[in-house]
Design a protein around this motif. Structure first.
Motif, PDB file in Angstrom:
ATOM      1  N   HIS A 161       0.827  -1.209   0.000  1.00 41.01           N
ATOM      2  CA  HIS A 161       0.000   0.000   0.000  1.00 41.01           C
ATOM      3  C   HIS A 161       0.864   1.262   0.000  1.00 41.01           C
ATOM      4  N   TRP A 213      -3.112  -3.216   6.345  1.00 45.04           N
ATOM      5  CA  TRP A 213      -3.127  -4.323   5.388  1.00 45.04           C
ATOM      6  C   TRP A 213      -2.438  -5.523   6.046  1.00 45.04           C
ATOM      7  N   LEU A 255      -1.842 -11.403   0.282  1.00 47.25           N
ATOM      8  CA  LEU A 255      -2.607 -10.361   0.966  1.00 47.25           C
ATOM      9  C   LEU A 255      -3.883 -10.991   1.507  1.00 47.25           C
ATOM     10  N   VAL A 291      -7.786  -6.414   3.844  1.00 48.61           N
ATOM     11  CA  VAL A 291      -7.637  -4.982   3.609  1.00 48.61           C
ATOM     12  C   VAL A 291      -8.755  -4.264   4.357  1.00 48.61           C
ATOM     13  N   LYS A 328      -7.048  -8.857  -4.319  1.00 44.65           N
ATOM     14  CA  LYS A 328      -6.019  -9.154  -3.323  1.00 44.65           C
ATOM     15  C   LYS A 328      -4.957 -10.116  -3.870  1.00 44.65           C
TER      16      LYS A 328
END
Length: 425
Positions: free
Chosen positions: A81, A104, A112, A115, A128
């Motif tokens: 991010h 995150w 990931l 979020v 993601k």
């Protein structure tokens, strides 16, 4: 200055500028640390799924994990991010890592996982699967050591190590239980990383002078006299080490008496002697008569195995390094033996060690000298032993005498190849 002016074609001289030129250092971050196999740590530091450690590849912060399936992974320690480090701890157990900046969250495999506001402010439009942590392209191990490489097209780790692996086995494959790392200790030195690395790969010449407080005048008038069993060995340009090659008729007890363990407590000596049969069985008679003194794996994995010190020379700019020093011990050694070895490593090559302080001062002085406008005009000599290299049927690689710059020449020729291309003999 043209690249051809940095290092002689045969490695017999170098230009001091290579230790202090910021533009060269920026290029090194791409062409040396961005393309080489770099030591990340040891499998003993990641004993089970969820284990992690934080380290560096060049100046890149890297998170090394053992994922939920037990596989080793390495990723840039930077949230996708805003780039904040998702892991702030040096080592531990965690299956997920949450960025402290915006939350995150990543799984131990780098994917990931979550979020914040995915539905309310991202409108479920973020994919993601595309925004996991950036992976280190290649991760591999050798006898417990973990290496990483950013270059997906790099040679295999096995090819990269080449004959150096034959020597690494002497310290890594002594016992069936393998080895483990204790530590690290960390400290900073105001030196260019190459000054430190070349000392590890090939400089026995300095011992009688730089460490005169440890080895006082009884060395004699000529402190550069070659040692009877010692040789400098170049398994391949860039890799280098110094070893004792003891005669076949010399017993393990005699080996021990020529090492720092000569004055070890009885339980340490007893352990080393009673494991000798296993060492011979695993390494063979030939390698069981070889003792590693110092060494380096290109570019920044340094060793002083004679006191069980393995270190990563972490660059922190053109004129500074951070030394990460570990004690290497047999995993199955008794606790008292491990404690004595760790103490030996610290007393000799720890941040306040009897040898390390001498070396750090010298490395810093060499780097400072390279800043001088006049000093940069004058080449530094690396011709010791040039043309007198030889080979032996007992060990792989090219050999020089105890005091020889065979490995420094190989180191800087490798540097030239990685930086500017061309052959490296």
């Amino acid at each position: 200055m043209e690249p051809s002016e940095y290092v002689a074609p045969d490695g017999s001289w170098i230009q001091p500028e290579i230790f202090s030129d910021p533009s060269l250092y920026e290029l090194e971050k791409q062409r040396v640390f961005g393309r080489s196999w770099l030591l990340l740590g040891h499998e003993s530091q990641l004993p089970r799924p969820g284990s992690f450690l934080r380290t560096f590849m060049g100046e890149e912060s890297v998170l090394v994990t053992r994922d939920r399936n037990g596989s080793l992974r390495a990723h840039l320690n930077a949230c996708r991010h805003r780039g904040f480090q998702v892991c702030q701890e040096d080592r531990g157990i965690a299956h997920r890592f949450q960025c402290r900046y915006h939350g995150w969250t990543y799984d131990s495999d780098g994917s990931l996982a979550a979020v914040p506001g995915e539905a309310s402010i991202y409108y479920n439009e973020i994919d993601k699967q595309k925004w996991g942590l950036a992976p280190v392209a290649r991760v591999d191990t050798y006898k417990g050591l973990i290496f990483g490489n950013f270059d997906p097209d790099a040679p295999t780790l096995e090819d990269f190590l080449g004959d150096m692996a034959w020597y690494l086995d002497v310290i890594l494959d002594r016992r069936a239980g393998g080895t483990e790392f204790l530590g690290p200790q960390r400290w900073r030195i105001a030196s260019n990383w190459k000054v430190v690395a070349e000392n590890h790969c090939g400089d026995e010449y300095h011992v009688g002078f730089a460490h005169g407080s440890v080895f006082p005048p009884d060395l004699g008038a000529n402190r550069a006299t070659p040692l009877p069993f010692a040789r400098e060995i170049r398994p391949a340009p860039g890799h280098g080490l110094g070893v004792n090659i003891f005669p076949d008729e010399m017993s393990p007890a005699e080996h021990l008496n020529q090492s720092p363990a000569a004055d070890a407590p009885p339980e340490v000596r007893d352990y080393l002697m009673r494991t000798q049969d296993e060492v011979v069985e695993r390494l063979g008679k030939q390698r069981s008569h070889i003792v590693l003194i110092h060494g380096a794996v290109w570019p920044n994995f340094g060793m002083v195995p004679i006191v069980n010190s393995l270190r990563i020379i972490q660059p922190r700019g053109v004129g500074e390094v951070e030394m990460w020093a570990y004690s290497l011990v047999d995993r199955d050694a008794p606790a008292a033996v491990k404690a004595w070895i760790a103490s030996l490593t610290t007393r000799t090559f720890g941040p306040a060690g009897s040898f390390e302080q001498d070396d750090a001062a010298n490395w810093a002085a060499v780097t400072r000298s390279s800043l001088g406008v006049e000093a940069r005009k004058h080449r530094l000599n690396l011709q010791m032993g040039l043309g007198h290299e030889e080979r032996s049927d007992r060990v792989p690689g090219e050999l020089g005498m105890t005091a020889s710059e065979i490995n420094q020449r190989g180191f800087y020729l490798r540097w030239m190849r990685e930086m500017f291309g061309g052959e490296c003999r």
